[in-house]
Design a protein around this motif. Sequence first.
Motif, short mmCIF file in Angstrom:
data_model
loop_
_atom_site.label_atom_id
_atom_site.label_comp_id
_atom_site.label_asym_id
_atom_site.label_seq_id
_atom_site.Cartn_x
_atom_site.Cartn_y
_atom_site.Cartn_z
N ASP A 106 0.84 -1.19 -0.54
CA ASP A 106 -0.05 -0.30 -0.36
C ASP A 106 0.90 1.16 0.05
OD1 ASP A 106 -2.60 -1.75 0.35
OD2 ASP A 106 -2.73 -0.94 2.29
N TYR A 107 1.63 0.53 0.49
CA TYR A 107 2.88 2.23 0.93
C TYR A 107 3.63 3.10 -0.63
CZ TYR A 107 6.58 5.14 1.84
OH TYR A 107 7.73 6.30 1.51
N VAL A 108 3.80 1.53 -1.18
CA VAL A 108 4.56 1.75 -2.24
C VAL A 108 3.85 1.97 -3.70
CG1 VAL A 108 5.70 0.83 -3.97
CG2 VAL A 108 6.34 0.41 -2.53
N THR A 109 2.58 1.89 -3.47
CA THR A 109 1.79 2.24 -4.78
C THR A 109 1.08 3.55 -4.38
OG1 THR A 109 0.23 1.06 -3.36
CG2 THR A 109 0.50 0.18 -5.07
N THR A 110 1.05 4.12 -2.97
CA THR A 110 0.42 5.35 -2.64
C THR A 110 1.78 6.40 -3.01
OG1 THR A 110 -0.57 5.33 -0.19
CG2 THR A 110 0.63 6.53 -1.24
N VAL A 111 3.25 6.04 -2.61
CA VAL A 111 4.29 6.82 -3.51
C VAL A 111 4.55 7.22 -4.85
CG1 VAL A 111 5.95 6.94 -2.70
CG2 VAL A 111 5.55 6.46 -1.31
N ILE A 112 3.71 6.04 -5.75
CA ILE A 112 3.90 5.55 -7.36
C ILE A 112 2.35 6.04 -7.08
CG2 ILE A 112 3.98 4.67 -9.20
CD1 ILE A 112 5.53 2.52 -7.05
N TYR A 113 1.39 6.85 -7.33
CA TYR A 113 0.37 6.89 -8.11
C TYR A 113 -0.67 7.52 -7.56
CZ TYR A 113 1.14 2.41 -11.03
OH TYR A 113 1.73 1.64 -11.82
N ALA A 126 11.35 9.41 -4.42
CA ALA A 126 10.85 8.57 -3.26
C ALA A 126 11.83 8.30 -1.72
CB ALA A 126 10.34 7.06 -3.96
N ALA A 127 13.07 8.51 -2.65
CA ALA A 127 13.68 9.13 -0.82
C ALA A 127 13.96 9.46 -0.15
CB ALA A 127 15.24 8.22 -1.77
N ALA A 128 13.92 10.59 -1.67
CA ALA A 128 13.24 12.20 -0.32
C ALA A 128 12.40 12.13 0.64
CB ALA A 128 12.60 13.15 -1.08
N LEU A 129 11.80 11.57 0.40
CA LEU A 129 10.10 10.64 1.39
C LEU A 129 10.09 10.11 3.18
CD1 LEU A 129 7.05 9.45 -1.52
CD2 LEU A 129 7.20 11.97 0.19
N VAL A 130 11.11 9.17 3.20
CA VAL A 130 11.63 8.60 3.94
C VAL A 130 12.59 8.65 4.41
CG1 VAL A 130 11.10 6.53 3.22
CG2 VAL A 130 13.72 6.83 2.88
N GLY A 131 13.32 10.32 4.60
CA GLY A 131 13.71 10.68 5.51
C GLY A 131 15.71 11.35 4.34
N LEU A 132 15.79 10.55 2.96
CA LEU A 132 16.62 10.89 2.34
C LEU A 132 17.47 12.12 1.63
CD1 LEU A 132 17.39 6.98 1.32
CD2 LEU A 132 19.08 8.44 3.23
N ASP A 133 18.34 12.67 1.71
CA ASP A 133 18.71 13.75 0.43
C ASP A 133 19.02 13.04 -0.50
OD1 ASP A 133 20.08 15.46 -0.86
OD2 ASP A 133 21.97 16.26 0.41
N PRO A 134 18.28 13.47 -1.58
CA PRO A 134 17.87 12.65 -2.95
C PRO A 134 19.60 12.84 -3.44
CG PRO A 134 16.33 14.81 -2.56
CD PRO A 134 17.30 14.48 -1.42
N ALA A 135 20.36 14.15 -3.07
CA ALA A 135 21.71 14.01 -4.13
C ALA A 135 22.39 13.14 -3.57
CB ALA A 135 22.62 15.18 -3.35
N GLN A 163 -0.81 12.95 -1.14
CA GLN A 163 -0.77 11.60 -0.43
C GLN A 163 0.48 11.15 -0.17
OE1 GLN A 163 -3.73 9.58 -3.23
NE2 GLN A 163 -5.42 9.89 -1.84
N ALA A 164 1.26 10.91 -1.10
CA ALA A 164 2.00 10.37 -0.87
C ALA A 164 3.16 10.86 0.22
CB ALA A 164 3.09 10.70 -2.50
N GLU A 165 2.95 12.46 0.62
CA GLU A 165 4.02 13.11 1.23
C GLU A 165 3.51 12.70 2.73
OE1 GLU A 165 3.76 17.29 -0.25
OE2 GLU A 165 4.88 16.86 -1.11
N LYS A 166 1.96 12.18 2.63
CA LYS A 166 1.08 11.88 3.98
C LYS A 166 2.17 10.56 4.18
CE LYS A 166 -3.14 11.28 6.68
NZ LYS A 166 -4.74 11.71 5.84
N ALA A 167 1.60 9.81 3.39
CA ALA A 167 2.90 8.50 3.59
C ALA A 167 4.17 8.50 4.30
CB ALA A 167 2.02 7.32 2.04
N GLY A 168 4.83 9.37 3.06
CA GLY A 168 6.54 9.53 3.75
C GLY A 168 6.65 10.47 5.22
N ARG A 169 5.52 10.83 5.68
CA ARG A 169 6.17 11.28 7.06
C ARG A 169 5.56 10.44 8.25
NH1 ARG A 169 2.78 16.10 4.31
NH2 ARG A 169 1.15 15.14 5.54
#
Length: 281
Positions: free
Chosen positions: A62-69, A145-154, A74-80
């Motif tokens: 559910d998390y993966v599909t929410t982030v993608i679609y 998607a990496a940024a949502l879990v707290g990673l610096d995309p760079a 919704q994606a940012e809320k799931a990441g939080r």
Amino acid sequence: MSDAGLFGPDSVTWRVHREPIVTVGGLRSLYLQALHPRAVAGVEQNSRYRQDPWGRLRRTSDYVTTVIYGTTEQAEKAGRRVRAVHGRMTATDPRTGELFRVDEPELLRWVHVTEVESFLDAALRGGLRLSPAEIDGYFAEQTRAAALVGLDPATVPATASEIESYYEEMRPSLELTVDSAATGLFLTLPPLPYGLGLTPVRGLSFSVSALAIGLLPPWARRLYGLPGLAATGLVASANARVLGTLLRQIPLEWIESPARKDAMRRLAEARAAEAPAGLEA
């Protein structure tokens, strides 16, 4: 235009995750993740996946599909939610006794890279055709998607060559621990619900696990004490191509996730709303 989320219908991400075989890639990523001693210790000491493996699988899906679609909101809320949960968790390194946070960037990066690389690997070996530029595009898109879990995309590998270099860099720190072996065995022979373990479904489940193992890089199979022969990968690729072809014959509306159905509905409504203005022009 309706909010198409972090990626949208023209993204490589939507093309990759339209392939049903990415589910096998998700299982492959779990075998890889278990080879990182701290990553697997963090799961073993904080998760109830052994008591509720299928519930855990559903929540992850559910998390993966929410982030993608899902929409951007919704994606940012799931990441939080994920960041909040990880932020409360610690674990002890069984090798050193050191206490560590499970949201350390190194661990988050390992989980992210193994996941997206495994999704793409399964899709490609299942028959999806992408150019080298599109492959790099997928990895670049996934830094969102990496940024949502707290990673610096760079700090996240964003091309195929960067992924390959990252694996080479990480390999000396990977090993088969007691937790790794236990997790690998659990993934291969998970308990099946509703008494299905006593039916042919057990054989089907084992076949999927065997395919996921066969799709692992040779060095990962060797860490599990399995043959790292090139022939194993070739056979797995052939089996993945057959499975990918068969799965594509299933009508997508039968198996698509609720998040994707909702995304397609939003896009259809947006296009319908724009149609009169286009006709007048």
